[in-house]
Scaffold this motif. Structure first.
Motif, PDB file in Angstrom:
ATOM      1  N   LEU A 145       0.839  -1.204   0.000  1.00 48.68           N
ATOM      2  CA  LEU A 145       0.000   0.000   0.000  1.00 48.68           C
ATOM      3  C   LEU A 145       0.875   1.255   0.000  1.00 48.68           C
ATOM      4  CD1 LEU A 145      -2.817  -1.035   2.523  1.00 48.68           C
ATOM      5  CD2 LEU A 145      -2.695  -1.442   0.064  1.00 48.68           C
ATOM      6  N   ASP A 146       1.931   1.203  -0.802  1.00 54.25           N
ATOM      7  CA  ASP A 146       2.891   2.299  -0.907  1.00 54.25           C
ATOM      8  C   ASP A 146       2.467   3.205  -2.055  1.00 54.25           C
ATOM      9  OD1 ASP A 146       5.077   3.975  -1.329  1.00 54.25           O
ATOM     10  OD2 ASP A 146       6.543   2.427  -0.816  1.00 54.25           O
ATOM     11  N   ALA A 147       1.731   4.273  -1.744  1.00 54.12           N
ATOM     12  CA  ALA A 147       1.135   5.122  -2.769  1.00 54.12           C
ATOM     13  C   ALA A 147       2.185   5.840  -3.612  1.00 54.12           C
ATOM     14  CB  ALA A 147       0.200   6.142  -2.125  1.00 54.12           C
ATOM     15  N   ALA A 148       3.199   6.406  -2.968  1.00 52.96           N
ATOM     16  CA  ALA A 148       4.205   7.176  -3.702  1.00 52.96           C
ATOM     17  C   ALA A 148       4.972   6.291  -4.675  1.00 52.96           C
ATOM     18  CB  ALA A 148       5.166   7.850  -2.725  1.00 52.96           C
ATOM     19  N   ALA A 149       5.402   5.128  -4.203  1.00 57.89           N
ATOM     20  CA  ALA A 149       6.143   4.226  -5.083  1.00 57.89           C
ATOM     21  C   ALA A 149       5.267   3.715  -6.214  1.00 57.89           C
ATOM     22  CB  ALA A 149       6.697   3.051  -4.270  1.00 57.89           C
ATOM     23  N   LEU A 150       4.012   3.403  -5.908  1.00 56.12           N
ATOM     24  CA  LEU A 150       3.110   2.873  -6.930  1.00 56.12           C
ATOM     25  C   LEU A 150       2.881   3.896  -8.040  1.00 56.12           C
ATOM     26  CD1 LEU A 150       1.419   0.502  -7.821  1.00 56.12           C
ATOM     27  CD2 LEU A 150      -0.443   1.332  -6.385  1.00 56.12           C
ATOM     28  N   ASP A 151       2.641   5.138  -7.672  1.00 53.85           N
ATOM     29  CA  ASP A 151       2.454   6.183  -8.680  1.00 53.85           C
ATOM     30  C   ASP A 151       3.696   6.319  -9.556  1.00 53.85           C
ATOM     31  OD1 ASP A 151      -0.119   6.828  -7.986  1.00 53.85           O
ATOM     32  OD2 ASP A 151       0.418   8.552  -6.745  1.00 53.85           O
ATOM     33  N   GLU A 152       4.849   6.350  -8.924  1.00 55.72           N
ATOM     34  CA  GLU A 152       6.094   6.531  -9.675  1.00 55.72           C
ATOM     35  C   GLU A 152       6.330   5.371 -10.644  1.00 55.72           C
ATOM     36  OE1 GLU A 152      10.813   7.495  -8.817  1.00 55.72           O
ATOM     37  OE2 GLU A 152       9.317   7.724  -7.248  1.00 55.72           O
ATOM     38  N   LEU A 153       6.071   4.155 -10.186  1.00 55.29           N
ATOM     39  CA  LEU A 153       6.302   2.978 -11.026  1.00 55.29           C
ATOM     40  C   LEU A 153       5.320   2.921 -12.192  1.00 55.29           C
ATOM     41  CD1 LEU A 153       6.931   0.444  -8.144  1.00 55.29           C
ATOM     42  CD2 LEU A 153       8.628   1.171  -9.824  1.00 55.29           C
ATOM     43  N   LEU A 154       4.062   3.247 -11.942  1.00 53.62           N
ATOM     44  CA  LEU A 154       3.058   3.225 -13.010  1.00 53.62           C
ATOM     45  C   LEU A 154       3.366   4.272 -14.072  1.00 53.62           C
ATOM     46  CD1 LEU A 154      -0.156   2.769 -10.853  1.00 53.62           C
ATOM     47  CD2 LEU A 154       0.721   1.120 -12.514  1.00 53.62           C
ATOM     48  N   LEU A 155       3.693   5.475 -13.648  1.00 50.15           N
ATOM     49  CA  LEU A 155       4.008   6.529 -14.605  1.00 50.15           C
ATOM     50  C   LEU A 155       5.282   6.211 -15.381  1.00 50.15           C
ATOM     51  CD1 LEU A 155       3.111   9.663 -12.449  1.00 50.15           C
ATOM     52  CD2 LEU A 155       1.894   8.830 -14.473  1.00 50.15           C
ATOM     53  N   ALA A 156       6.251   5.595 -14.714  1.00 50.85           N
ATOM     54  CA  ALA A 156       7.486   5.206 -15.409  1.00 50.85           C
ATOM     55  C   ALA A 156       7.198   4.144 -16.465  1.00 50.85           C
ATOM     56  CB  ALA A 156       8.507   4.688 -14.402  1.00 50.85           C
ATOM     57  N   ALA A 157       6.314   3.181 -16.156  1.00 45.10           N
ATOM     58  CA  ALA A 157       5.973   2.141 -17.127  1.00 45.10           C
ATOM     59  C   ALA A 157       5.257   2.735 -18.339  1.00 45.10           C
ATOM     60  CB  ALA A 157       5.095   1.075 -16.468  1.00 45.10           C
ATOM     61  N   ILE A 158       4.360   3.689 -18.115  1.00 41.11           N
ATOM     62  CA  ILE A 158       3.645   4.318 -19.224  1.00 41.11           C
ATOM     63  C   ILE A 158       4.605   5.135 -20.081  1.00 41.11           C
ATOM     64  CG2 ILE A 158       1.868   6.021 -19.812  1.00 41.11           C
ATOM     65  CD1 ILE A 158       0.340   5.063 -17.293  1.00 41.11           C
ATOM     66  N   ALA A 159       5.513   5.871 -19.421  1.00 37.30           N
ATOM     67  CA  ALA A 159       6.490   6.662 -20.163  1.00 37.30           C
ATOM     68  C   ALA A 159       7.442   5.768 -20.956  1.00 37.30           C
ATOM     69  CB  ALA A 159       7.283   7.550 -19.204  1.00 37.30           C
ATOM     70  N   GLU A 160       7.793   4.633 -20.388  1.00 41.41           N
ATOM     71  CA  GLU A 160       8.736   3.718 -21.030  1.00 41.41           C
ATOM     72  C   GLU A 160       8.126   3.006 -22.229  1.00 41.41           C
ATOM     73  OE1 GLU A 160      12.202   1.235 -21.509  1.00 41.41           O
ATOM     74  OE2 GLU A 160      11.913   3.008 -20.260  1.00 41.41           O
ATOM     75  N   HIS A 161       6.903   2.513 -22.081  1.00 48.20           N
ATOM     76  CA  HIS A 161       6.321   1.624 -23.086  1.00 48.20           C
ATOM     77  C   HIS A 161       5.187   2.247 -23.902  1.00 48.20           C
ATOM     78  CE1 HIS A 161       8.668  -1.526 -21.216  1.00 48.20           C
ATOM     79  NE2 HIS A 161       8.080  -1.303 -20.060  1.00 48.20           N
ATOM     80  N   GLY A 162       4.641   3.383 -23.458  1.00 47.81           N
ATOM     81  CA  GLY A 162       3.453   3.921 -24.092  1.00 47.81           C
ATOM     82  C   GLY A 162       2.209   3.344 -23.436  1.00 47.81           C
ATOM     83  N   LEU A 163       1.082   4.029 -23.605  1.00 45.00           N
ATOM     84  CA  LEU A 163      -0.141   3.628 -22.912  1.00 45.00           C
ATOM     85  C   LEU A 163      -0.590   2.217 -23.256  1.00 45.00           C
ATOM     86  CD1 LEU A 163      -2.219   6.925 -23.061  1.00 45.00           C
ATOM     87  CD2 LEU A 163      -1.766   5.601 -20.998  1.00 45.00           C
ATOM     88  N   VAL A 164      -0.622   1.895 -24.547  1.00 43.43           N
ATOM     89  CA  VAL A 164      -1.169   0.599 -24.964  1.00 43.43           C
ATOM     90  C   VAL A 164      -0.307  -0.547 -24.448  1.00 43.43           C
ATOM     91  CG1 VAL A 164      -1.731  -0.865 -26.933  1.00 43.43           C
ATOM     92  CG2 VAL A 164      -2.353   1.553 -26.975  1.00 43.43           C
ATOM     93  N   ALA A 165       1.005  -0.474 -24.673  1.00 43.78           N
ATOM     94  CA  ALA A 165       1.890  -1.565 -24.235  1.00 43.78           C
ATOM     95  C   ALA A 165       1.965  -1.633 -22.714  1.00 43.78           C
ATOM     96  CB  ALA A 165       3.278  -1.376 -24.834  1.00 43.78           C
ATOM     97  N   ALA A 166       1.983  -0.480 -22.036  1.00 38.42           N
ATOM     98  CA  ALA A 166       2.034  -0.492 -20.573  1.00 38.42           C
ATOM     99  C   ALA A 166       0.791  -1.156 -19.998  1.00 38.42           C
ATOM    100  CB  ALA A 166       2.174   0.934 -20.037  1.00 38.42           C
ATOM    101  N   TRP A 167      -0.361  -0.858 -20.579  1.00 44.78           N
ATOM    102  CA  TRP A 167      -1.598  -1.482 -20.115  1.00 44.78           C
ATOM    103  C   TRP A 167      -1.588  -2.990 -20.376  1.00 44.78           C
ATOM    104  CZ3 TRP A 167      -5.805  -0.957 -17.218  1.00 44.78           C
ATOM    105  CH2 TRP A 167      -6.901  -1.779 -17.455  1.00 44.78           C
TER     106      TRP A 167
END
Length: 334
Positions: free
Chosen positions: A139-161
């Motif tokens: 339940l680590d909100a700060a880390a979760l937000d950072e990791l999700l945004l990094a995945a979207i930035a890295e792969h793009g919305l479609v591939a990250a999803w």
């Protein structure tokens, strides 16, 4: 575009770590913590890498990462960080605790059991999935937000999803189903933060263009909006104007929205077969607007697992996000 990790050298690719080990950002994503947390553990508790490369850049070896993984497991059991760090620095924690510290040995053993009990069966997935899952379990909100945004930035919305978020959501869902609903808060927590990450990562709302709008809505009785949220974000990323109406839109409201917007496409999401309605989809597909002699009808997409076995003749049923995006684009830009 790569997410900034705080290290001056670029991250490694999918082929594995460079000679010298992983960067701090890559270690953080693997563990499911924020890079600042890794640096704090290094500075405050001496859990940094055993060696630095030229220029004092941190490079983490498999041994270094294993030590941090023990730190994560121990803190997840409730041990204070200082004590968890002391134990994590020891290769064989129970043995090092010795007979004079049976309480420490018991807590380390409990920590290992807890880690196994709370572990998710991820299968063969991207490394980011494991990090995101660990952050969600803590339940680590700060880390979760950072990791999700990094995945979207890295792969793009479609591939990250498709390759990161969905496998993680599925693993959390399986854990909830097999553990007596113990992890329902994790599923809600993860879904909420995925929704927030999608909103932050998506471009600004695209202005309407006559005949190019897409209407997205859950069918009446359906409240699973997350797949529609990512479709909305992916379409906005491609310059397609979208009107998102969210969960459980009443029939009369859906009809009114379609009449008022005159959309090129309408996406109807149904998670359950109990909510998928053939008559509703057929009614929307038959709606017309425009001047006499040049009237148009929308392309209706039946989206979600609820439509499985309930196909509507003549209506598209994309099997995934990429297919749904392509179907909408072909209707908007025929």
């Amino acid at each position: 575009m790569k997410a900034h990790t705080g290290d001056s050298e670029p991250p490694v690719g999918e082929g594995g770590p460079r000679r010298g080990g992983l960067t701090t950002g890559e270690v953080a994503r693997r563990l499911g913590v924020a890079p600042t947390t890794v640096r704090t553990w290094d500075r405050r508790y001496g859990l940094g890498p055993d060696a630095h490369t030229e220029g004092s850049h941190r490079r983490w070896t498999t041994v270094d990462v294993a030590r941090l993984e023990r730190m994560c497991a121990l803190t997840a059991t409730g041990l204070p960080p200082a004590e968890a760090a002391r134990l994590a620095r020891t290769e064989e924690c129970p043995t090092a605790a010795g007979p004079e510290r049976p309480d420490a040995a018991r807590r380390v053993s409990a920590g290992r059991r807890s880690r196994g009990a709370s572990g998710l069966q991820m299968g063969d997935v991207r490394r980011e999935c494991r990090g995101i899952a660990r952050a969600a379990l803590r339940l680590d909100a700060a880390a979760l937000d950072e990791l999700l945004l990094a995945a979207i930035a890295e792969h793009g919305l479609v591939a990250a999803w498709t390759e990161v978020i969905v496998p993680t959501l599925q693993a959390v869902g399986r854990k909830w189903e097999t553990s007596g609903e113990k992890y329902v808060e994790v599923e809600h927590f993860l879904s909420w933060h995925v929704s927030g990450a999608l909103r932050r990562a998506a471009p600004r709302t695209v202005e309407d263009r006559p005949g190019a709008t897409t209407v997205l809505a859950c069918v009446p009785g359906e409240n699973h909006t997350l797949p529609l949220e990512v479709l909305s974000a992916a379409l906005a990323e491609r310059g397609v104007p979208v009107r998102m109406f969210g969960g459980a839109l009443p029939v009369e409201s859906l009809v009114a929205a379609v009449r008022r917007t005159g959309p090129a496409a309408v996406g109807l999401w149904a998670q359950s077969r109990n909510t998928a309605s053939r008559p509703l989809a057929q009614h929307v597909a038959a709606m017309e607007w425009g001047v006499r002699g040049a009237r148009r009808r929308p392309v209706v997409l039946t989206l979600g697992p609820g439509w499985a076995g309930r196909a509507v003749a003549g209506l598209a049923r994309p099997s995934g996000l990429a297919e749904a995006v392509a179907a909408v684009e072909s209707s908007v830009y025929p």
